[in-house]
Scaffold this motif. Sequence first.
Motif, short mmCIF file in Angstrom:
data_model
loop_
_atom_site.label_atom_id
_atom_site.label_comp_id
_atom_site.label_asym_id
_atom_site.label_seq_id
_atom_site.Cartn_x
_atom_site.Cartn_y
_atom_site.Cartn_z
N VAL A 77 -0.22 -47.43 -30.96
CA VAL A 77 -0.83 -46.25 -31.76
C VAL A 77 0.15 -45.30 -31.98
CG1 VAL A 77 -2.57 -45.40 -32.49
CG2 VAL A 77 -3.17 -47.90 -31.88
N ALA A 78 -0.04 -44.88 -30.82
CA ALA A 78 0.80 -43.12 -31.11
C ALA A 78 1.89 -42.93 -31.12
CB ALA A 78 0.81 -42.89 -29.39
N ASP A 118 5.83 -43.06 -36.04
CA ASP A 118 6.51 -43.87 -37.26
C ASP A 118 5.68 -43.29 -38.97
OD1 ASP A 118 8.50 -44.95 -34.86
OD2 ASP A 118 7.29 -46.21 -35.01
N LEU A 119 4.89 -43.55 -38.87
CA LEU A 119 3.99 -43.31 -39.64
C LEU A 119 4.22 -41.74 -40.41
CD1 LEU A 119 0.76 -45.69 -39.77
CD2 LEU A 119 2.60 -45.82 -41.10
N GLU A 120 4.59 -40.84 -39.30
CA GLU A 120 4.58 -39.32 -39.86
C GLU A 120 5.55 -39.10 -40.37
OE1 GLU A 120 3.36 -37.12 -36.16
OE2 GLU A 120 1.52 -37.66 -36.68
N LEU A 158 -8.83 -55.22 -19.59
CA LEU A 158 -8.87 -54.27 -21.40
C LEU A 158 -7.88 -53.02 -21.18
CD1 LEU A 158 -12.25 -55.57 -22.11
CD2 LEU A 158 -9.52 -56.43 -23.64
N SER A 159 -8.26 -52.23 -19.75
CA SER A 159 -7.69 -51.19 -19.31
C SER A 159 -6.80 -51.14 -20.05
CB SER A 159 -8.74 -50.77 -18.46
OG SER A 159 -7.90 -49.01 -18.37
N GLY A 160 -6.12 -51.97 -19.20
CA GLY A 160 -4.29 -51.90 -19.04
C GLY A 160 -3.99 -52.24 -20.88
N LEU A 161 -4.79 -53.38 -21.62
CA LEU A 161 -4.61 -53.42 -23.04
C LEU A 161 -4.85 -52.51 -23.79
CD1 LEU A 161 -3.40 -55.31 -24.54
CD2 LEU A 161 -5.67 -55.93 -25.21
N CYS A 162 -5.94 -51.52 -23.92
CA CYS A 162 -6.32 -50.61 -24.52
C CYS A 162 -5.07 -49.13 -23.92
CB CYS A 162 -7.56 -49.93 -24.03
SG CYS A 162 -8.03 -48.92 -24.76
N GLY A 163 -4.24 -48.99 -23.05
CA GLY A 163 -3.40 -48.48 -22.24
C GLY A 163 -2.52 -48.58 -23.36
N GLU A 164 -2.30 -49.62 -23.01
CA GLU A 164 -0.57 -49.92 -24.40
C GLU A 164 -1.24 -50.01 -25.55
OE1 GLU A 164 2.11 -54.11 -24.91
OE2 GLU A 164 0.28 -54.10 -23.35
#
Length: 630
Positions: free
Chosen positions: A258-259, A264-266, A247-253
């Motif tokens: 998200v960033a 892209d959204l900006e 989960l730590s790796g997945l959360c970082g990914e």
Amino acid sequence: MNPSRDPSRRRPILVVLGLLLAGVVGLGVTGMISSIVIAEINRGMATAVNQSGTLRMQSYRIGMALADERIPWQARRVEVERLAAEYEQRLISARLTAALPPDASDPVRLAYERVRWRWTHEMRRTLHRLSQTPEPTPAIRAERLAYLDQVDDFVDDIHTLVRVLEERAEHHIDLLRWIQASALVLMIALVLFSLVVVRRRVVAPLGALLDSADRARRADFSGHTPFVGSDELGRVGAAMNLMTQGLSGLCGELEARVADKTRDLERSNRSLSLLYRTSRALDESPLSDATLGQVIADMRRQLGLPGVAICLRDDLRVNGRDYIGTGPIRRPGASCPADDCGLCAGPALVEQPDSDATPVARFAIRDQDRVYGTLRVALPPGGALEPWQQPLLEALAGHLANALHLMCRLHEGRRLALHEERGILARELHDSLAQSLSYLKIQVTRLEAALHEPGGGTDRNLPTPAEILSEIREGIGSAYRQLRELLTTFRLRIDGRGLANALAETAEEFRRRGDIVISLDDRLPAGLLSPNEEVHVMQIIREALSNVVRHAEARHCQIQLASSGDEIRVTIADDGKGLDESHTDRGHYGLTIMRERARTLGGQLQIESHPAEGTRASLAFRPRGLEAGG
């Protein structure tokens, strides 16, 4: 039990807890079984002790029966025999013998056998001899005294038997007490040991797992549980560690994604905002060099480009300019003639200059039918646009093409409107003043002929000059009236509020002019009629109202406009004196003009009139908008 201990040597928690529980249950069962066994062993001891006590009492009763001189000897013999028989029954009674151990060397067995031997070989023989003697003799008295002397010693043996039985019962009770105490101590120790095991192997690992789960719930994946191993909670702890690590790796990914999505959204937000501002700027104000300059400046600022320019065809100049740009973009020279805009039809062509000039990307400003020019963009350092910039610039070029297309359509519409207005003016003049002037020309010719006729035009078969002058005067009046109608028609304008407001103002105008009650019922949808059709409908209604006010002598008039299917119906009805049919074809040019306008609309005008009942004018036509739309 220690977390640092080799996890592979640990027994499963369920096995350990099962063994501990089995030990506690075993100790409890052992204590209960020992209690049952001791109770079963001691069940006949109390009876045996009581039975032994009765033997002592029975021995003294026999002695008392022998020593009682008040009773005759024969009676004493019978009583002694009876008591001796009862004694023997009590001595061999099951109440006593059942409590005796089977071992012959047992002290209880030895004490019992001594009592029975002495009773059989000593006490019972003496009593037997006494019971066989019919009369008390000195020898019998000596036997009696010998028995009485042996009773105390015999009772001591019985007392020994009772004491041994009591000691054996107390020994069993002490054994039971020690067994239960030992079982209790062992059970308490095993329970405490079980609590320690549960705390170390269950409570502590569960606490660590709950702490890891709580951290994971708060999106903190840094904590790991140290309780890992081959047992159940150890495997769960290992799985939890692997899960938190994953989960730590997945959360970082996911955070990285998200960033990226946020960026892209900006960019999308800026792109949509730029498209909105561009579309709004091109739609809200007339297309001019200032508007285009504002648009390309906004493009350059939002996209971070060195420069942006618009190159238009020579026939599409805006305020006399065919090139509007900002930044280091050279103006195209002779190498970009007006008829060469077809070269810009390809998407995002890049100009590679021979010198050190900034490379420029070209985007065609075109629609499906026409090329209007190019949108030229100076490329940033590196000579390439970002993937998201190219479709945005193509969309902006499309907006510019739409704006230029609308400008061309507007110019074309104005030109067509001018031509149509001139055509209407020529037709109106031909249908009205030209006919009247032709009629006057004919009348003037007739007047000249009458004046040059011999006799001064006294021939009664020919009209006199005075009659011809009267007709000329009527023709001039009619022409003047037609001229005023034409001036009114040409000056009439329907503003942006639409036909409904213009009709309301017209009804109010004629209401004040003729002091008549005019009701208006307009059921036409807005925008159904073209501007030319609205003008003709308005003129027909004005002409009808003018006739009502001037000739009908009516008190009420009703105007109704409605649509039925694909047909428009306009009705003007009054309650006046009606129309004189004998004079409808002579001097009533207003009705003629109304019919001509109805024919211009492609419809038909019907006049229904009855004396003293009023007049009803009905117009029915099909709008050109419905014809064009099928």
